[in-house]
Enzyme design. Structure first.
Site, mmCIF file in Angstrom:
data_model
loop_
_atom_site.group_PDB
_atom_site.id
_atom_site.type_symbol
_atom_site.label_atom_id
_atom_site.label_comp_id
_atom_site.label_asym_id
_atom_site.label_seq_id
_atom_site.Cartn_x
_atom_site.Cartn_y
_atom_site.Cartn_z
ATOM 1 N N GLU A 1 -9.453 -11.065 -7.472
ATOM 2 C CA GLU A 1 -8.504 -9.954 -7.287
ATOM 3 C C GLU A 1 -7.306 -10.071 -8.218
ATOM 4 O O GLU A 1 -6.802 -9.063 -8.710
ATOM 5 C CB GLU A 1 -8.061 -9.896 -5.824
ATOM 6 C CG GLU A 1 -9.215 -9.458 -4.907
ATOM 7 C CD GLU A 1 -8.846 -9.415 -3.438
ATOM 8 O OE1 GLU A 1 -9.719 -9.075 -2.621
ATOM 9 O OE2 GLU A 1 -7.679 -9.719 -3.082
ATOM 10 N N TYR B 1 -12.253 -2.264 -3.671
ATOM 11 C CA TYR B 1 -12.726 -2.422 -2.290
ATOM 12 C C TYR B 1 -14.255 -2.310 -2.183
ATOM 13 O O TYR B 1 -14.776 -1.963 -1.123
ATOM 14 C CB TYR B 1 -12.048 -1.402 -1.372
ATOM 15 C CG TYR B 1 -10.702 -1.838 -0.820
ATOM 16 C CD1 TYR B 1 -10.581 -3.002 -0.050
ATOM 17 C CD2 TYR B 1 -9.551 -1.085 -1.028
ATOM 18 C CE1 TYR B 1 -9.362 -3.400 0.479
ATOM 19 C CE2 TYR B 1 -8.314 -1.479 -0.493
ATOM 20 C CZ TYR B 1 -8.239 -2.642 0.258
ATOM 21 O OH TYR B 1 -7.025 -3.034 0.794
ATOM 22 N N HIS C 1 -2.157 -5.442 1.636
ATOM 23 C CA HIS C 1 -3.442 -6.128 1.464
ATOM 24 C C HIS C 1 -3.155 -7.560 1.045
ATOM 25 O O HIS C 1 -2.215 -7.799 0.286
ATOM 26 C CB HIS C 1 -4.288 -5.458 0.373
ATOM 27 C CG HIS C 1 -5.397 -6.348 -0.124
ATOM 28 N ND1 HIS C 1 -6.613 -6.419 0.496
ATOM 29 C CD2 HIS C 1 -5.440 -7.246 -1.152
ATOM 30 C CE1 HIS C 1 -7.369 -7.320 -0.138
ATOM 31 N NE2 HIS C 1 -6.680 -7.826 -1.144
ATOM 32 N N ASN D 1 -2.027 0.401 6.694
ATOM 33 C CA ASN D 1 -1.437 -0.802 7.279
ATOM 34 C C ASN D 1 -0.587 -1.613 6.305
ATOM 35 O O ASN D 1 -0.452 -2.823 6.431
ATOM 36 C CB ASN D 1 -2.526 -1.651 7.941
ATOM 37 C CG ASN D 1 -3.599 -2.098 6.965
ATOM 38 O OD1 ASN D 1 -3.509 -1.819 5.774
ATOM 39 N ND2 ASN D 1 -4.594 -2.808 7.461
ATOM 40 N N LYS E 1 0.812 -1.221 0.000
ATOM 41 C CA LYS E 1 0.000 0.000 0.000
ATOM 42 C C LYS E 1 0.849 1.277 0.000
ATOM 43 O O LYS E 1 2.048 1.231 0.275
ATOM 44 C CB LYS E 1 -0.934 -0.040 1.216
ATOM 45 C CG LYS E 1 -1.954 -1.188 1.184
ATOM 46 C CD LYS E 1 -2.931 -1.116 2.358
ATOM 47 C CE LYS E 1 -3.945 -2.251 2.315
ATOM 48 N NZ LYS E 1 -4.931 -2.162 3.427
HETATM 49 P P1 GTP Z 1 -6.978 -6.123 3.510
HETATM 50 O O1 GTP Z 1 -5.984 -7.206 3.268
HETATM 51 O O2 GTP Z 1 -6.476 -4.760 3.106
HETATM 52 O O3 GTP Z 1 -8.338 -6.452 2.952
HETATM 53 O O4 GTP Z 1 -7.068 -6.046 5.104
HETATM 54 P P2 GTP Z 1 -7.879 -6.974 6.085
HETATM 55 O O5 GTP Z 1 -8.521 -8.104 5.353
HETATM 56 O O6 GTP Z 1 -6.945 -7.282 7.218
HETATM 57 O O7 GTP Z 1 -8.985 -5.968 6.630
HETATM 58 P P3 GTP Z 1 -10.465 -5.663 6.061
HETATM 59 O O8 GTP Z 1 -10.712 -6.409 4.804
HETATM 60 O O9 GTP Z 1 -11.400 -5.801 7.194
HETATM 61 O O10 GTP Z 1 -10.353 -4.101 5.747
HETATM 62 C C1 GTP Z 1 -9.818 -3.664 4.519
HETATM 63 C C2 GTP Z 1 -8.919 -2.479 4.760
HETATM 64 O O11 GTP Z 1 -9.717 -1.380 5.182
HETATM 65 C C3 GTP Z 1 -7.875 -2.637 5.866
HETATM 66 O O12 GTP Z 1 -6.702 -3.279 5.470
HETATM 67 C C4 GTP Z 1 -7.606 -1.200 6.227
HETATM 68 O O13 GTP Z 1 -6.693 -0.603 5.307
HETATM 69 C C5 GTP Z 1 -8.973 -0.556 6.062
HETATM 70 N N1 GTP Z 1 -9.651 -0.478 7.347
HETATM 71 C C6 GTP Z 1 -10.205 -1.493 8.077
HETATM 72 N N2 GTP Z 1 -10.741 -1.041 9.219
HETATM 73 C C7 GTP Z 1 -10.499 0.302 9.221
HETATM 74 C C8 GTP Z 1 -10.811 1.347 10.131
HETATM 75 O O14 GTP Z 1 -11.399 1.145 11.185
HETATM 76 N N3 GTP Z 1 -10.416 2.616 9.763
HETATM 77 C C9 GTP Z 1 -9.766 2.871 8.601
HETATM 78 N N4 GTP Z 1 -9.398 4.126 8.294
HETATM 79 N N5 GTP Z 1 -9.462 1.909 7.724
HETATM 80 C C10 GTP Z 1 -9.821 0.656 8.032
HETATM 81 MG MG MG Z 2 -9.748 -7.863 3.593
#
Ligand code: GTP
Ligand code: MG
Length: 138
Positions: free
Chosen positions: A126, A49, A115, A112, A9
């Site tokens: 994807e 997303y 992904h 973070n 990212k």
């Molecule tokens: P991905 O691999 O990026 O999909 O991460 P994940 O599977 O660990 O998390 P998830 O699919 O639940 O969320 C997708 C992405 O949304 C996360 O990786 C974060 O970048 C973002 N995200 C999730 N929760 C939050 C939040 O509370 N605040 C913000 N700003 N971003 C969030």
């Molecule tokens: Mg995810």
């Protein structure tokens, strides 16, 4: 062997962490079989997303993913989807296990660093979102 879609990212590409993150993948036995650096538009980030469209952080997430270039890649290996998510660590870096990418490099729950696809069906979708068959070397 299995394949998964990984994204390094903007927070990580900005800090020149691509090599260090790739070393973590390779040390875990994941092979980088395709990779490119691209700059997503906000609309493209939104499409990628789309499953999160109803979440309160969706707009912020799309802005962030389009803010600077990302590195998209296909990782291959035994149980690649689960292995990649193990190497990534928990979504919130404060909760990520020591030694994981997010524990070492992520700046916040939003920014973070990586992904990774979460299941075989999403991995397939994807990978097809970013790569053509010609770009996927065996
Ligand atoms: P991905 O691999 O990026 O999909 O991460 P994940 O599977 O660990 O998390 P998830 O699919 O639940 O969320 C997708 C992405 O949304 C996360 O990786 C974060 O970048 C973002 N995200 C999730 N929760 C939050 C939040 O509370 N605040 C913000 N700003 N971003 C969030
Ligand atoms: Mg995810």
């Amino acid at each position: 062997t299995e394949r998964t879609l990984s994204i390094i990212k903007p927070d990580a590409t900005r800090r020149n962490l691509t090599g260090k993150i790739n070393a973590k993948f390779e040390d875990a036995g994941l092979r980088i079989v395709a990779q490119k650096r691209i700059h997503l538009t906000k609309a493209q980030a939104g499409q990628f997303y789309a499953v999160h469209a109803e979440r309160p952080f969706y707009d912020e997430l799309c802005e962030f993913m389009a803010s600077e270039p990302v590195v998209v890649q296909v990782l291959e290996g035994e149980g690649a989807i689960a292995k990649n998510r193990e190497v990534m660590g928990a979504t919130n870096p404060a909760e990520a296990d020591a030694g994981t990418i997010r524990a070492e490099f992520a700046e916040s729950v939003g920014e973070n660093s990586v992904h990774g696809s979460d299941a075989p069906e999403t991995a397939k979708e994807e990978i097809a979102f970013f790569f053509s068959g010609l770009e996927l070397v065996g």
